[in-house]
Scaffold this active site. Structure first.
Site, short mmCIF file in Angstrom:
data_model
loop_
_atom_site.label_atom_id
_atom_site.label_comp_id
_atom_site.label_asym_id
_atom_site.label_seq_id
_atom_site.Cartn_x
_atom_site.Cartn_y
_atom_site.Cartn_z
N HIS A 1 10.65 3.75 14.09
CA HIS A 1 11.00 5.32 13.23
C HIS A 1 9.72 6.13 13.14
O HIS A 1 8.85 5.79 13.14
CB HIS A 1 11.69 5.16 11.92
CG HIS A 1 11.81 5.69 11.55
ND1 HIS A 1 11.19 6.77 10.17
CD2 HIS A 1 13.59 6.35 10.43
CE1 HIS A 1 12.02 8.00 10.01
NE2 HIS A 1 12.97 7.98 10.14
N GLU B 1 16.24 11.32 16.92
CA GLU B 1 15.67 11.57 15.20
C GLU B 1 14.77 12.92 15.74
O GLU B 1 13.27 12.77 16.01
CB GLU B 1 15.18 10.88 15.14
CG GLU B 1 16.09 10.35 14.31
CD GLU B 1 16.34 9.15 12.77
OE1 GLU B 1 16.79 9.76 12.04
OE2 GLU B 1 15.11 8.81 12.89
P1 PGA Z 1 16.91 12.11 6.66
O1 PGA Z 1 16.59 11.29 7.23
O2 PGA Z 1 18.37 11.99 6.87
O3 PGA Z 1 16.79 12.84 5.63
O4 PGA Z 1 16.45 13.33 7.57
C1 PGA Z 1 16.29 10.80 8.58
C2 PGA Z 1 15.65 9.01 9.02
O5 PGA Z 1 14.58 9.49 8.54
O6 PGA Z 1 16.00 8.18 9.30
#
Ligand code: PGA
Length: 249
Positions: free
Chosen positions: A95, A166
């Site tokens: 992540h 992401e």
């Molecule tokens: P968020 O976080 O939905 O608050 O943008 C997503 C993540 O960090 O997996």
């Protein structure tokens, strides 16, 4: 594969809050058997959640948020895949917050993936670009980065993983990627994995997913799921996200 929605609770919630929210997530899973509902609590809540949540539908799972790259030994503060193996079905890997605050990357990511697979836990490998740019630039940078994360892994091992796109600029900012932008990067990544390793990889989208944009992501058939941070800490918002993403409204 069912579409999947993962709630990344990060370092939030007391035990009582985690239990209450997990019960609500189970109800969401019961109402939507066509969606795989996954919650990723802090490590410390995995044992009590497993003990308390005795009746879990098959489409509900727990996930870790990170894992050690080593099997066991003198690694203070780490948790091994073996220790997680009877507690979770999934585990996030790489992540952006782990990469940024704990300098994870390169070999350590591949090591984590190998450890998880050895213990039959599905890795959810997170990737994404730092800043918004031309789609072709973003896509080629992503494949360069992913190649480093997957170093030494066989095609068969890669084929057992989930991936989560992401974009870093979208995480926690309230500025989600547009479904079209996410679609193009995700489709390019899938195509690259197919050409490079001969595998079809499922890819989720994450980054400021809310109940207001979940339906739009849901219309893109090549987005296999969502990874939800902030909005997953509210039972109603998370339920709406699952409903709207899966078209169950
Ligand atoms: P968020 O976080 O939905 O608050 O943008 C997503 C993540 O960090 O997996």
């Amino acid at each position: 594969m069912k579409r999947i929605v993962i709630a990344n609770w990060k370092m939030n919630l007391s035990l009582a809050e985690a239990l209450a929210l997990a019960q609500q997530a189970i109800r969401v899973a019961e109402d939507m058997p066509h969606v795989q509902v996954v919650i990723a609590p802090s490590f410390v809540w995995l044992v009590p959640l497993n003990l308390e949540l005795r009746i879990k539908p098959g489409n509900f799972s727990l996930s870790g948020q990170s894992v050690s790259q080593w099997p066991d030994g003198a690694y203070t503060g780490d948790v091994s895949a073996k220790q997680l193996s009877h507690l979770v079905d999934y585990c996030l890997v790489g992540h952006s917050e782990r990469r940024r605050f704990y300098h994870e990357g390169g070999d350590s990511i591949a090591g984590q993936i190998k450890q998880l697979l050895a213990h039959k836990i599905t890795p959810v490998i997170c990737f994404g670009e730092m800043s918004q740019s031309k789609q072709s630039t973003v896509s080629s940078q992503i494949t360069i980065d992913l190649r480093k994360d997957l170093v030494g892994l066989s095609a068969q091992e890669i084929g057992r993983c989930l991936f989560a796109y992401e974009p870093l600029w979208a995480i926690g900012t309230g500025m989600a990627a547009t479904p079209d932008y996410a679609k193009r990067v995700i489709e390019h990544t899938k195509q690259w994995a197919n050409e490079q390793y001969g595998v079809k990889i499922p890819v989720l989208y994450g980054g400021s997913v809310t109940e207001d944009n979940a339906a739009d992501f849901g219309t893109v058939k090549t987005i296999d799921g969502l990874l939800v941070g902030g909005a997953s800490l509210h039972a109603k918002r998370f339920a709406h996200i699952c409903e709207r993403f899966s078209g169950h409204v």
